[in-house]
Design a protein around this motif. Structure first.
Motif, PDB file in Angstrom:
ATOM      1  N   UNK A 131       0.771  -1.313   0.012  1.00 10.47           N
ATOM      2  CA  UNK A 131      -0.007   0.109  -0.197  1.00 10.47           C
ATOM      3  C   UNK A 131       0.864   1.424  -0.126  1.00 10.47           C
ATOM      4  N   UNK A 132       0.507   2.196   0.839  1.00 11.27           N
ATOM      5  CA  UNK A 132       1.290   3.447   0.909  1.00 11.27           C
ATOM      6  C   UNK A 132       2.738   3.170   1.540  1.00 11.27           C
ATOM      7  N   UNK A 133       3.230   2.122   2.218  1.00 10.39           N
ATOM      8  CA  UNK A 133       4.217   1.776   2.761  1.00 10.39           C
ATOM      9  C   UNK A 133       5.254   0.909   1.877  1.00 10.39           C
ATOM     10  N   UNK A 134       5.223   1.366   0.497  1.00 10.25           N
ATOM     11  CA  UNK A 134       6.111   0.842  -0.513  1.00 10.25           C
ATOM     12  C   UNK A 134       7.537   0.654  -0.118  1.00 10.25           C
ATOM     13  N   UNK A 135       8.084   1.949   0.052  1.00 12.72           N
ATOM     14  CA  UNK A 135       9.711   2.285   0.316  1.00 12.72           C
ATOM     15  C   UNK A 135      10.220   1.464   1.518  1.00 12.72           C
ATOM     16  N   UNK A 269      15.703   9.785   2.085  1.00 14.57           N
ATOM     17  CA  UNK A 269      14.756  10.455   1.516  1.00 14.57           C
ATOM     18  C   UNK A 269      13.984  11.327   2.381  1.00 14.57           C
ATOM     19  N   UNK A 270      13.760  11.233   3.706  1.00 11.24           N
ATOM     20  CA  UNK A 270      13.141  12.206   4.395  1.00 11.24           C
ATOM     21  C   UNK A 270      13.971  13.602   4.669  1.00 11.24           C
ATOM     22  N   UNK A 276      16.673  13.768  -5.092  1.00 15.40           N
ATOM     23  CA  UNK A 276      18.197  14.277  -4.638  1.00 15.40           C
ATOM     24  C   UNK A 276      18.864  12.838  -3.926  1.00 15.40           C
ATOM     25  N   UNK A 277      17.893  12.243  -3.309  1.00  8.49           N
ATOM     26  CA  UNK A 277      18.489  10.740  -2.566  1.00  8.49           C
ATOM     27  C   UNK A 277      18.909   9.918  -3.470  1.00  8.49           C
ATOM     28  N   UNK A 437      10.322  16.954  -6.541  1.00 10.32           N
ATOM     29  CA  UNK A 437       9.740  17.499  -4.932  1.00 10.32           C
ATOM     30  C   UNK A 437      10.895  16.827  -3.889  1.00 10.32           C
ATOM     31  N   UNK A 438      10.775  17.664  -2.976  1.00  5.70           N
ATOM     32  CA  UNK A 438      11.859  17.643  -1.906  1.00  5.70           C
ATOM     33  C   UNK A 438      11.252  16.602  -0.711  1.00  5.70           C
ATOM     34  N   UNK A 439       9.827  16.588  -0.888  1.00 10.54           N
ATOM     35  CA  UNK A 439       9.465  15.429   0.242  1.00 10.54           C
ATOM     36  C   UNK A 439       9.277  14.143  -0.354  1.00 10.54           C
ATOM     37  N   UNK A 440       9.731  13.192   0.411  1.00 10.60           N
ATOM     38  CA  UNK A 440       9.855  11.560  -0.134  1.00 10.60           C
ATOM     39  C   UNK A 440       8.321  11.236  -0.354  1.00 10.60           C
TER      40      UNK A 440
END
Length: 440
Positions: A131-135, A269-270, A276-277, A437-440
């Motif tokens: 779901x939303x926790x793919x990373x 990434x945070x 950038x990461x 975007x700067x937000x992960x």
């Protein structure tokens, strides 16, 4: 969130897929490091034939992952995971039983096809289950794979004290256990529909220019990573004078990947954002080869041993320091970028095409690694002939930094899966304009 907390927060299905990935890599790396020696030694195949067998296996897998990914979208992931693991078990039994070139080549083809079947299906299943926790799920998945890759060669070396057939039989048993365990424990997953034909899916994929540009840029990660099997073993053997020192390279890479996968992939990434990461990770993969570029100009390991005998542990470690430094930097860069790159690649996929996009990502990675290894091997031979030992290392550094610059300049990155349309037949997925975007 640390590794243990991330594991505890994961669903039972995600945990099962972690165990599956550990088993897949454990069984695979029990047999792979010993296969070349078995083919050339026990079976007496020439180096060219050994290379052909290994090349056929790689091509059979990497060249077919797009088809495996599309099949996962169309037929469902569960049955493809089970089928792929069962095929891998059969393939390893064939390695244990057959000793003719035809039999070995058939086993290599079945081994490759099995990977093309279950790899994109497993990642597609994981993507939907997370779901939303793919990373975080990808980071755990890669950590499990690194752990299996660390212990697989160790177990294979112990089993090799009997013979190669025992190694192959135990590897086959690992995949058989995975097949039966998932047959009972892995639930079926609802299929999504793209709203068009298979050829329509592929046509859409091949015209998704932002995704293709992204894939080409991050494929450098796989070119750099595959130096674990080409330049780095050759260099550490050269400077230490011992083929046994190659194990140090794999140990450093596996330990950093095992320990750092979740913290590096989720925390960096945070702080820096996704774009950038990834750029940082790719850049580190390029910079990793600077130590070996400098050490490459020194002829012979004794020049690097600092007065210690290469027969001593301090002398060997000092001689290996540039290679091990390169390996460590490569491990950090790869660990930072790989899970994030997989998450971003999936973000491009419209509903019903997740497996297809994962398959293309895997195919591009494998083919670029194979082609990159061929060209880098050519540069290594050229550098040796013309006393330019720094040549392949410098090329890898330039390649990594160029790819990092390309990633940092990308202006099209989907932020979230919900940015894509409900069917592929709708308009092309909206892209985020402006800088990444700067937000992960």
């Amino acid at each position: 969130m640390g590794t243990v907390a991330t594991w505890r927060a994961s669903s039972a299905v995600v945990r099962l897929l972690m165990v599956n990935q550990f088993g897949v890599m454990l069984g695979f790396y029990m047999i792979l490091p010993n296969l070349s020696a078995y083919l050339s030694g026990d079976l007496g195949l020439t180096a060219a034939m050994v290379g052909l067998v290994l090349g056929v296996r790689t091509l059979s897998q990497q060249g077919m992952t797009l088809f495996g990914g599309t099949a996962a979208d169309r037929l469902g992931c569960r049955w493809l995971i089970l089928t792929g693991c069962a095929l891998r078990s059969v393939a390893f039994v064939m390695f244990a039983v057959f000793d003719s070139l035809l039999g070995i080549m058939t086993a290599a083809v079945v081994t490759g096809i099995s990977g093309a079947v279950f790899t994109p299906a497993t990642r597609t299943y994981l993507t939907r289950a997370a779901g939303e926790n793919k990373l975080a799920a990808y980071a755990l998945f890669n950590m499990a794979g690194n752990t299996g890759a660390l212990f697989g060669p160790l177990l294979g070396s112990v089993l090799l004290l009997w013979d190669f057939q025992v190694v192959a039989a135990v590897s086959a048993a690992v995949f058989a256990v995975l097949t039966f365990a998932q047959a009972f424990m892995l639930p079926a997953q609802p299929r999504e529909k793209s709203g068009q034909s298979v050829f329509g899916d592929w046509r859409y994929l091949l015209t998704d220019r932002p995704f293709l540009v992204f894939v080409v840029a991050v494929s450098v990660l796989f070119v750099a990573y595959n130096q674990l099997y080409l330049l780095l073993p050759m260099e550490i053997t050269r400077v230490t004078g011992s083929a046994g020192s190659v194990g140090l390279v794999f140990a450093v890479m596996a330990v950093i990947g095992m320990v750092g996968s979740v913290p590096l992939a989720t925390r960096v990434p945070r702080r820096l954002g996704r774009g950038r990461s990834i750029a940082l990770g790719v850049a580190l993969c390029g910079l990793a080869f600077l130590p070996t570029a400098f050490s490459g100009v020194l002829q012979g390991g004794r020049a690097l041993a600092g007065g210690f005998s290469l027969d001593s542990v301090p002398g060997m470690l000092l001689a290996a320091l540039p290679v091990l430094s390169a390996t460590a930097i490569l491990a950090f860069g790869h660990t930072i970028a790989i899970s994030l790159s997989q998450e971003v690649a999936v973000s491009y996929a419209p509903p019903g095409m997740t497996g297809t996009y994962i398959g293309m990502f895997s195919m591009a990675a494998g083919l670029s690694a194979a082609g990159g290894n061929f060209f880098i091997g050519y540069l290594a031979d050229l550098g040796k002939q013309h006393h330019m030992a720094w040549l392949p290392w410098s090329f890898l550094t330039l390649l990594g930094l160029s790819a990092a610059w390309a990633v940092s300049r990308m202006r099209h990155l989907p932020q979230q899966p919900e940015d894509v349309p409900t069917t592929v037949a709708a308009n092309r997925p909206p892209r985020v304009e402006g800088s990444m975007p700067r937000n992960g």
